[in-house]
Scaffold this active site. Structure first.
Site: not given
Ligand code: UD1
Length: 251
Positions: A45, A69, A73, A119
């Protein structure tokens, strides 16, 4: 690919994560050595890079991970590397995934997380479907194009093809590849693309930052292109279209 993948869940259940994700990787490696399986492709990752400036390159020094997590990795990469050094017939490809999203274009294979999704993309599809009221956008005060977090979203079908290329082109020793598109997309850019392409509303509100999030994360993808002959072909439009098609089919 049978790993647990909730970052928040890993923080509250570390032992479950270390047992399931780390011990299993060691057991499989051991069995590979025992039965003469010399090719190992590991799902790593981008989280192993920690918080450092993008574009992220495979030869960068890794920074401290922030949760179990990510730590697993990083530890798995290290264990597989040590194993390969000690056993020259055991070759390893470490694939560092960026943010996999989307679904197969048939609409038959996709992602349906248990409970409330952590996510972004599965949360957006559930809001569009009316199963969740609105999306919380975590922070709009980052140093990015519109203040929201920027990530390198990659269509899951491109990601799958990257694995095929990694197996076909597996070289001796340990080789690391980023699997991303090389392009950053903000939360609002993704949400707006989803609404436009699918012609559906996704209510959202801006809330505070989510602890542990970084502003920007995207890949340098030149190594995978050069050595594996692979690059992502699908863009944000295909990602949001296919994610929504799957969600609509998903009863
Ligand atoms: C997350 C994990 C990462 C993992 C990946 C798996 C963290 C810090 N990182 O990545 O280790 O490999 O998921 O898919 O958790 N967001 C919103 N609202 C939401 C959800 C997300 O605004 O309800 C934003 C987040 O702040 C971020 C972006 O969307 O800027 C992507 O978030 P997300 O899909 O959770 O992925 P990561 O955090 O990048």
């Amino acid at each position: 690919l049978a790993g647990l993948k909730g970052v928040g869940e890993a923080v509250s259940k570390p032992l479950e994560y270390y047992f399931n994700n780390l011990v299993s990787t060691m057991v499989i490696s051991k069995m590979c050595l025992k039965y003469g399986v010399g090719k190992f492709v590991f799902s790593s990752s981008a989280t192993v890079y920690g918080d450092q400036p993008s574009p992220l390159k495979e030869d960068m020094e890794l920074k401290k991970t922030t949760n179990p997590y990510g730590e697993i990795k990083a530890m798995s990469e290290r264990i597989l590397t040590d194993t390969s050094i000690a056993n020259p017939n055991f070759s390893v490809s470490l694939l560092r995934y960026f943010n996999p999203v989307g679904a197969h274009e048939s609409g038959l294979i996709g992602e349906d997380p248990n409970g409330i999704p952590n996510n972004l993309m599965p949360f957006v599809t559930k809001v569009a479907k009316g199963q969740l009221e609105k999306l919380s956008v975590f922070g709009n005060d980052y140093d990015t194009i519109d203040g929201t977090g920027v990530r390198d979203y990659i269509h899951v079908v491109d990601l799958a093809k990257g694995h095929v290329k990694a197996i076909e082109n597996l070289k001796d020793g340990v080789n690391i590849y980023n699997l991303g598109t090389g392009r950053g997309t903000s939360v609002l850019e993704l949400v707006n693309a989803f609404m436009k392409v699918n012609d559906i509303d996704v209510p959202y509100e801006i809330v505070g930052r989510r602890p542990g999030d970084i502003a920007t994360c995207f890949a340098d993808v030149s190594k995978a292109k050069k050595e594996l002959g692979w690059k992502a072909e699908l863009g944000i439009e295909e990602m949001v279209r296919d994610a929504w098609r799957f969600e609509q089919n998903n009863k």
